[in-house]
Design a protein around this motif. Structure first.
Motif, mmCIF file in Angstrom:
data_model
loop_
_atom_site.group_PDB
_atom_site.id
_atom_site.type_symbol
_atom_site.label_atom_id
_atom_site.label_comp_id
_atom_site.label_asym_id
_atom_site.label_seq_id
_atom_site.Cartn_x
_atom_site.Cartn_y
_atom_site.Cartn_z
ATOM 1 N N PHE A 30 0.847 -1.189 0.000
ATOM 2 C CA PHE A 30 0.000 0.000 0.000
ATOM 3 C C PHE A 30 0.886 1.243 0.000
ATOM 4 O O PHE A 30 1.737 1.405 0.868
ATOM 5 C CB PHE A 30 -0.923 -0.003 1.222
ATOM 6 N N ARG A 31 0.705 2.137 -0.965
ATOM 7 C CA ARG A 31 1.596 3.282 -1.137
ATOM 8 C C ARG A 31 1.120 4.546 -0.452
ATOM 9 O O ARG A 31 1.882 5.491 -0.272
ATOM 10 C CB ARG A 31 1.774 3.567 -2.633
ATOM 11 N N GLY A 32 -0.141 4.593 -0.091
ATOM 12 C CA GLY A 32 -0.683 5.791 0.538
ATOM 13 C C GLY A 32 -0.357 5.867 2.016
ATOM 14 O O GLY A 32 0.391 5.044 2.559
ATOM 15 N N SER A 33 -0.908 6.860 2.670
ATOM 16 C CA SER A 33 -0.674 6.996 4.113
ATOM 17 C C SER A 33 -1.638 6.092 4.879
ATOM 18 O O SER A 33 -2.763 5.834 4.443
ATOM 19 C CB SER A 33 -0.850 8.449 4.552
ATOM 20 N N PHE A 34 -1.178 5.628 6.038
ATOM 21 C CA PHE A 34 -1.975 4.732 6.880
ATOM 22 C C PHE A 34 -1.653 5.109 8.317
ATOM 23 O O PHE A 34 -0.543 4.842 8.793
ATOM 24 C CB PHE A 34 -1.606 3.275 6.595
ATOM 25 N N ARG A 35 -2.586 5.752 8.988
ATOM 26 C CA ARG A 35 -2.270 6.347 10.280
ATOM 27 C C ARG A 35 -3.360 6.068 11.311
ATOM 28 O O ARG A 35 -4.516 5.853 10.979
ATOM 29 C CB ARG A 35 -2.097 7.865 10.140
ATOM 30 N N ALA A 36 -2.923 6.124 12.578
ATOM 31 C CA ALA A 36 -3.857 6.000 13.695
ATOM 32 C C ALA A 36 -3.536 7.039 14.763
ATOM 33 O O ALA A 36 -3.867 6.855 15.932
ATOM 34 C CB ALA A 36 -3.810 4.599 14.286
ATOM 35 N N ALA A 37 -2.896 8.135 14.355
ATOM 36 C CA ALA A 37 -2.593 9.212 15.299
ATOM 37 C C ALA A 37 -3.901 9.834 15.789
ATOM 38 O O ALA A 37 -4.864 9.968 15.023
ATOM 39 C CB ALA A 37 -1.722 10.268 14.630
ATOM 40 N N PRO A 38 -3.966 10.223 17.058
ATOM 41 C CA PRO A 38 -5.216 10.778 17.596
ATOM 42 C C PRO A 38 -5.792 11.920 16.776
ATOM 43 O O PRO A 38 -7.008 11.979 16.559
ATOM 44 C CB PRO A 38 -4.804 11.237 18.997
#
Length: 529
Positions: A30-38
């Motif tokens: 997966f090349r996109g962003s993947f985040r779980a920051a608040p």
């Protein structure tokens, strides 16, 4: 993509599964962003409506191929996804407690207008207003633009079958689509064109199976006889021919993710003319709609008494003669060549004279803009009520009933609100029977949620009794999904479920939208901020 027969059903519905942020590692390739920051989760937990639901992570694909990579991974992992566009939706269809998929940054491309075919190809993340401006430079228009055009995306318009003020003549989004580019729940991808003649084999087979199961037409099973609808799945357009594009439109990301669209465009009208008419009685609304139809009007809009008061129209020198003492005001627009505009306005003026009501006409651009400002001022005026401890709370904001039933709907809603001790700003598309009711809820009241629930339940009963649905252009989302079996007959709900289970057998695509999860609360996330 081939729908599964006899699949395992809606796994999410059965188990209520929700992956933790820690378990959602970045998908391989997966090349996109993947985040779980608040901060990221907080930004994707809200939309334009009053509901807030925190996702477990946020994926932002780089392009359509990246969407495929993401959805293929999600299918293998059993991870539910919630597609998002411009976050302009109201009924919580674009927020959810799973993986949010932000389609705007990577899918915003807009192609050139094809003057030969009168079409334009764009990504699902393209801004609707930007697309309209590109079309306008070529002398063309995209008629179904909603009032949220500066914020919404083409993908969102497709998902909700969105419409705007000119839907009276031009219809909703589904009328203006030539093709869709779709990533299906298993990660496969294909293009589907409008019309049953180009329907893929799987779609024709599915339509044949559903038609045999249903028996008779959808109208035989109580399909509401309304001019607009964005509730449930569009079986009235899908059966019996199997037009896959029509099934996808209005499906709110529950059957697949639209990553691109080919739009149909139309020549810009030479001229427009507007007539604003004050109605002393609500019972005149169906007559206004009939006059608009006779005049081939492009718009037949309604402004309720509360909005007139908030806008100060009773003392506005331009419109006070029409608005003073009116129970409601309708704004009627005609378009075309000069002769068509003149003829249309003459029909509308004759109707107003026969009704004995005041009217104001405008054929110059400045005058039309002043009259349309009344409609466009609705949202800012409503927002100001928050300064006085009340908040416009959209949860009954999109009901549609037969046009003849609009007066009874307005009176019924007024009674419901009065019993709940509140009021609402009301406007909408009178000619389509699609009314936007925005209750002004007192956030200081300790029983505010109870009041909302009561208003919602009683409004559902009112709409059912009048033969309508809960959505004309915004979609069911999560707030209206729990009432699907109140609006639709058991036979139609059964076919809705069959559609979902055949195309998304694992129930991973936007679970809880259109069809509810077990025990789903329509007010989940209300005022969670």
């Amino acid at each position: 993509m081939r729908p599964r027969r006899g699949g395992p059903g809606l796994k999410v519905a059965a188990t209520g599964q929700r992956a933790s942020a820690a378990s959602l590692a970045r998908p391989p390739a997966f090349r996109g962003s993947f985040r779980a920051a608040p901060a990221t989760l907080a930004a994707h937990s809200v939309s334009a409506g009053p509901f807030s639901i925190r996702p477990t992570a946020v994926a932002v694909p780089s392009d359509a191929e990246d969407v495929q990579t993401l959805i293929t991974w999600a299918a293998r992992q059993g991870t539910p996804v919630v597609p998002r566009g411009g976050a302009s939706g109201l009924p919580a269809g674009n927020v959810g407690a799973w993986l949010a998929v932000d389609l705007v940054p990577g899918l915003g491309e807009i192609g050139n207008v094809d003057l030969t075919t009168g079409t334009l190809r764009c990504g699902a993340g393209a801004g609707a207003a930007t697309v309209a401006r590109v079309a306008s430079r070529a002398g063309l228009a995209f008629p179904p633009l909603p009032s949220s055009a500066e914020r919404c995306t083409i993908g969102g318009m497709v998902a909700n079958n969105a419409a705007g003020a000119r839907s009276f003549r031009h219809g909703a989004t589904r009328e203006w689509l030539a093709a869709l580019d779709v990533v299906w729940p298993d990660g496969s991808r294909s293009s589907i064109e409008a019309g049953p003649d180009t329907a893929p084999t799987w779609s024709r087979e599915l339509a044949a199976d559903l038609s045999a199961r249903l028996g008779g037409t959808v109208q035989d099973h109580g399909w509401p006889r309304v001019r607009k609808n964005s509730s449930g799945y569009a079986l009235d357009r899908f059966l019996p021919g199997g037009d896959a594009l029509q099934l996808m439109v209005g499906s709110e990301g529950t059957l697949g993710i639209v990553v691109g669209a080919t739009l149909r465009l139309t020549p810009q009208p030479e001229e427009r003319g507007v007539l604003l008419v004050g109605l002393p009685f609500l019972d005149s609304i169906p007559s206004a709609s009939s006059a608009a139809a006779e005049a081939n009007a492009s718009a037949c809009e309604l402004f309720g008494r509360r909005l007139l008061d908030m806008a100060g129209l009773a003392v506005d020198p331009l419109v006070r003669d029409a608005a003073q003492g009116a129970a409601a005001v309708v704004l009627l627009e005609v378009e075309g060549d000069p002769g068509q505009v003149e003829s249309g306005l003459a029909i509308l003026k004759r109707w107003a004279d026969e009704e004995g009501v005041g009217s104001v006409a405008a054929t110059d651009e400045e005058g039309q803009e002043r009259l349309w400002k009344i409609r466009h001022a609705a949202s800012p005026l409503i927002a100001r009520t928050a300064e006085r401890g009340r908040r416009s709370t959209q949860f009954i904001e999109d009901s549609v009933v037969p046009v003849a039933a609009v007066p009874n709907y307005l009176r019924g809603v007024s009674d419901i609100l009065e019993r709940a001790g509140t009021e609402a700003v009301i406007f909408g598309h009178a000619g389509d029977g699609n009314i936007h009711v925005n209750p002004l809820m007192d956030l200081r009241a300790l029983d505010r949620r109870t009041r909302v629930r009561t208003i919602l339940e009683e409004t559902v009963a009112l709409v059912v009794g009048l033969g309508g649905t809960l959505s004309g252009e915004h979609g069911d989302g999560r707030v209206r999904a729990p009432f699907v079996d109140r609006i639709w007959s058991p036979e139609l709900v059964s076919v809705f479920r069959e559609v979902k289970e055949r195309l998304d057998p694992d129930g991973l695509m936007n679970p809880g939208v259109i069809l509810p999860l077990p025990g789903q609360d329509p007010l989940e996330g209300l005022w969670a901020d």
